[in-house]
Design an enzyme around this catalytic site. Structure first.
Site, short mmCIF file in Angstrom:
data_model
loop_
_atom_site.label_atom_id
_atom_site.label_comp_id
_atom_site.label_asym_id
_atom_site.label_seq_id
_atom_site.Cartn_x
_atom_site.Cartn_y
_atom_site.Cartn_z
N ASP A 1 -2.94 7.94 -18.36
CA ASP A 1 -2.30 7.91 -17.05
C ASP A 1 -2.83 6.80 -16.16
O ASP A 1 -2.08 6.18 -15.40
CB ASP A 1 -2.56 9.26 -16.37
CG ASP A 1 -1.35 9.77 -15.60
OD1 ASP A 1 -0.27 9.17 -15.71
OD2 ASP A 1 -1.49 10.78 -14.89
N TRP B 1 -2.88 7.73 -6.67
CA TRP B 1 -2.83 7.44 -8.10
C TRP B 1 -4.18 7.01 -8.68
O TRP B 1 -4.32 6.91 -9.89
CB TRP B 1 -1.78 6.37 -8.41
CG TRP B 1 -1.74 5.17 -7.49
CD1 TRP B 1 -0.80 4.91 -6.54
CD2 TRP B 1 -2.64 4.05 -7.46
NE1 TRP B 1 -1.06 3.71 -5.91
CE2 TRP B 1 -2.18 3.16 -6.47
CE3 TRP B 1 -3.78 3.71 -8.19
CZ2 TRP B 1 -2.84 1.96 -6.16
CZ3 TRP B 1 -4.44 2.51 -7.89
CH2 TRP B 1 -3.97 1.67 -6.89
N LYS C 1 1.51 17.21 -4.89
CA LYS C 1 2.45 16.13 -5.18
C LYS C 1 1.66 14.92 -5.66
O LYS C 1 1.08 14.18 -4.87
CB LYS C 1 3.27 15.76 -3.94
CG LYS C 1 4.46 14.85 -4.27
CD LYS C 1 4.26 13.50 -3.61
CE LYS C 1 5.30 12.51 -4.12
NZ LYS C 1 4.74 11.59 -5.12
N ALA D 1 -1.15 2.91 5.81
CA ALA D 1 0.23 2.80 6.28
C ALA D 1 0.99 4.10 6.04
O ALA D 1 1.70 4.61 6.93
CB ALA D 1 0.93 1.64 5.58
N GLU E 1 -7.17 11.02 4.32
CA GLU E 1 -8.21 10.09 3.84
C GLU E 1 -7.48 8.85 3.35
O GLU E 1 -6.77 8.88 2.35
CB GLU E 1 -9.05 10.70 2.72
CG GLU E 1 -10.32 9.89 2.52
CD GLU E 1 -10.85 9.89 1.10
OE1 GLU E 1 -11.19 8.80 0.61
OE2 GLU E 1 -10.89 10.98 0.50
N GLY F 1 -7.43 4.21 3.84
CA GLY F 1 -8.07 3.02 3.31
C GLY F 1 -9.50 2.80 3.76
O GLY F 1 -10.01 3.47 4.66
N CYS G 1 -11.43 4.23 -2.59
CA CYS G 1 -11.39 4.02 -1.15
C CYS G 1 -12.78 3.96 -0.53
O CYS G 1 -12.99 3.27 0.46
CB CYS G 1 -10.55 5.09 -0.48
SG CYS G 1 -11.03 6.77 -0.88
N GLU H 1 -8.00 -4.41 3.06
CA GLU H 1 -8.33 -3.70 1.82
C GLU H 1 -7.54 -4.30 0.66
O GLU H 1 -6.31 -4.30 0.67
CB GLU H 1 -8.00 -2.22 1.96
CG GLU H 1 -8.42 -1.40 0.74
CD GLU H 1 -8.12 0.08 0.89
OE1 GLU H 1 -8.95 0.89 0.45
OE2 GLU H 1 -7.06 0.41 1.43
N LYS I 1 -11.86 5.67 12.42
CA LYS I 1 -10.90 4.60 12.69
C LYS I 1 -9.65 4.74 11.80
O LYS I 1 -9.15 5.85 11.63
CB LYS I 1 -11.59 3.23 12.55
CG LYS I 1 -12.77 3.06 13.53
CD LYS I 1 -13.23 1.63 13.66
CE LYS I 1 -14.03 1.15 12.51
NZ LYS I 1 -14.61 -0.21 12.73
#
Length: 495
Positions: free
Chosen positions: A94, A153, A177, A233, A252, A254, A286, A388, A458
Site C-alpha cells: 500500500d 496516506w 475514511k 489546506a 493534525e 502540516g 508530519c 512543507e 499555529k
C-alpha cells in the site's frame, strides 16, 4: 486471476456494490496496479454512518463497561501482533515502506497505541465540586456518538489505531475514511476489530476521494466529532465545514519542523537523528524535522558528517531488509517534491547529496523514487525553508547564537514539533520552552508515543492526539446539579 477490489465495510462486512470502482490503487514502489477501489457517494456514506449510529445506540453497547471495552482492545492488540506479517505485507504494498521499518516500528507502535487506550479506558474520572449546602455539583464525561476518523496516506494503519482505539475506549462508534491511495491497511484493521469482538458497526469504513466521500462524511449531521490528519489546506477546509454544524474537530496537519544543533552537542548522535528524522518514510512524516539548524562554528563539520552518512543510506526494494528509504507514496507528492528540488537547484543553495529523481532497477523502475537529498545554504524566506515539502529533503541552515536559532525555528507558519541538541541542560529547557511547537525532543527524536500527547500549534492544527488528553478529546463534558434539600429556595421565590 481476477482483479482485486476494495470495498467499504459496514456492519462488519464488505459492501461490494456500494458504488463505482474506478480508482486504481497502485504499489508506489513498482507502479503496478493492486486493484480497484469503490467510491462511496453521499447515499452510501449515509448508510454507513446510519449503521454506526445504530450500533452506538444499541443497549448492549450503551451498557458495556469501560473495562469490557478495554478487554476488546486488548484482544485487538493481540490480533495485530498475531497477524503482524500479513499486515506488514499489506502496508508494504500500500505504501512502499521498507519491510524492516514496518516490522520493527509501525506494527509494534500500532499494538502499543491500542494497548495504551485499552488500559486507559476505565481511567477517565469525573469530579464532585463544592456548591451551596443544599446542592451537589457533578462533572462527568460522555461519548460523542459517531466520530469520523479521516486518515492520511503516509501512516494509514498507525492512524487507524490512533483514532479508533481512543474512540472505542470512550464508548463512541467511528467511521474511518482512509486516503483513496491507501485503503488496504484500514480495511484489514477494521476486519480485525470484528474478530476482536467489537460489535459490527462500531468500526465502519468508507472509501473514496476526499472531495466527494470525505466531504459527505464530515457534513453528515449524525457525525458529532471529526478527527482529521492531513494537509493544512484540507484541514482548514474541514474546520470551516465543521463550524457550520458546531462540530468538534481535531486537526493534525502540516509541519516544517526544526532540529537545532548547538556546538556542544554530541554531533555524531545529532547527525544520525537528523538523517532519521528527515528521511524515515522518505520524509513523509508530519512531525519529522526537515530543517536542520546548525551553529555556525561547527556547521562545516556537521555538514560533512551528514554527507558521509547520507552516502551510506540504502534506497531500494522495500522487501529487501537492507533498505532504509522507500518511495514516495503518491505520484502527486512525488511531483511536488521534485518541483521543490528544481527550485533549490536554481537558487543559491548547494546540493550536498541527492537532488533528483532516482533510477531504480526492476521491479522498482516505475515507482515514485527520489534520492535522499541534503541542501545547504538554505535561508529563511526560501520555499525550501518555509514550506512543507513532505519528501526526502533535508535543509541545512546556519545560525550564530541561541536567539537566532529560536527566531529561525519559529519563523515558519507551522508549529508541530522540534528537537534540540545540546549538553547544556538549562539551554535545552530554555530553547524547548521558546519553540512554538506542540512537542519538542531534547537529545532524542521521534520517541515518547503513545504516552505523551501531541498538541499542534499555529497552522499545524488544533486539539490534541495521543496520551490521556488524546482520549479525553473523544468525550464531551456534562455538569449535573442535584438539589438535596427539599426546603431549599427554588427560582426567584415567586411562589
Amino acid at each position: 486471476m481476477p482483479e482485486q477490489s476494495y470495498a467499504p465495510i459496514v456492519d462488519g462486512d464488505f459492501w461490494q456494490d456500494a458504488g463505482p470502482a474506478e480508482f486504481v490503487v497502485t504499489n508506489p514502489a513498482t507502479g503496478e496496479s493492486l486493484g480497484r477501489e469503490t467510491e462511496c457517494d453521499t447515499s452510501a456514506v449515509g448508510r454507513i454512518v446510519e449503521s454506526s449510529k445504530r450500533a452506538f445506540q444499541q443497549p448492549t453497547w450503551q451498557k458495556m463497561s469501560a473495562a469490557e471495552r478495554g478487554r476488546m482492545l486488548l484482544k485487538l492488540a493481540d490480533l495485530v501482533e498475531q497477524n503482524a506479517e500479513e499486515l506488514v505485507q499489506t502496508e508494504l504494498q500500500d505504501t512502499g515502506k521498507p519491510v524492516t521499518q514496518l516490522r520493527a516500528g509501525e506494527l509494534p507502535l500500532t499494538a502499543d497505541i491500542i494497548r495504551f487506550y485499552a488500559g486507559a479506558a476505565d481511567k477517565i474520572e469525573g469530579s464532585i465540586k463544592s456548591g451551596t449546602p443544599g446542592e451537589v455539583l457533578m462533572q462527568m464525561y460522555e461519548p460523542y456518538g459517531v466520530v469520523a476518523g479521516v486518515l492520511p496516506w503516509n501512516y494509514p494503519l498507525v492512524n487507524a489505531a490512533l483514532k479508533a482505539a481512543p474512540a472505542i475506549a470512550t464508548g463512541n462508534a467511528i467511521v474511518l475514511k482512509p486516503a483513496q491511495e491507501t485503503p488496504m491497511g484500514t480495511l484489514a484493521f477494521a476486519k480485525l476489530c470484528i474478530e476482536a469482538g467489537i460489535p459490527p458497526g462500531i468500526v465502519n469504513v468508507v472509501l473514496g476521494s476526499g472531495s466527494k466521500t470525505g466531504q459527505a462524511l464530515i457534513e453528515h449531521p449524525d457525525v458529532s466529532k471529526i478527527s482529521f490528519t492531513g494537509s493544512t489546506a484540507v484541514g482548514t477546509h474541514v474546520q470551516k465545514t465543521a463550524a457550520n454544524q458546531m462540530k468538534m474537530v481535531n486537526l493534525e496537519c502540516g509541519g516544517k519542523n526544526a532540529l537545532i544543533v548547538f556546538a556542544d552537542a554530541d554531533l555524531e548522535r545529532a547527525a544520525e537523528a537528523a538523517l532519521l528524522s528527515g528521511f524515515v518514510n522518505a520524509g513523509q512524516l508530519c512531525v519529522s524535522c526537515s530543517r536542520v539548524l546548525v551553529e555556525s562554528s561547527i556547521a562545516a563539520e556537521f555538514e560533512t558528517l551528514l554527507t558521509q552518512r547520507a552516502s551510506k543510506i540504502v534506497m531500494g526494494n522495500p522487501q529487501d531488509e537492507t533498505t532504509l528509504v522507500g518511495p514516495m507514496i503518491t505520484r502527486a507528492q512525488y511531483d511536488t517534491a521534485l518541483r521543490y528540488l528544481d527550485e533549490a537547484l536554481n537558487s543559491e543553495c548547494r546540493i550536498l547529496a541527492g537532488g533528483s529523481a532516482a533510477t531504480m532497477a526492476a521491479p522498482c523502475e516505475h515507482g515514485n523514487w527520489i534520492q535522499p537529498t541534503l541542501v545547504s545554504g538554505v535561508q529563511p524566506g526560501m520555499k525550501v525553508h518555509d514550506e512543507e515539502i513532505f519528501g526526502p529533503v533535508l535543509s541545512v541552515v546556519h545560525f550564530a547564537d541561541e536567539a537566532e536559532a529560536i527566531s529561525i525555528a519559529n519563523s515558519v507558519s507551522y508549529g508541530l514539533s522540534g528537537s534540540v541538541w545540546t549538553r547544556d541542560g538549562s539551554r535545552a529547557l530554555r530553547v524547548s520552552k521558546a519553540l512554538d511547537t506542540g512537542i519538542c525532543w531534547v537529545n532524542t527524536m521521534l520517541s515518547g508515543y503513545p504516552q505523551i500527547s501531541l498538541s499542534p500549534h499555529k497552522l499545524s492544527g488544533t486539539g490534541v492526539e495521543l496520551g490521556m488528553e488524546g482520549m479525553r478529546a473523544y468525550l464531551k463534558r456534562k455538569s449535573i446539579v442535584i438539589g438535596i434539600e427539599d426546603d431549599a429556595p427554588v427560582g426567584w421565590g415567586l411562589g
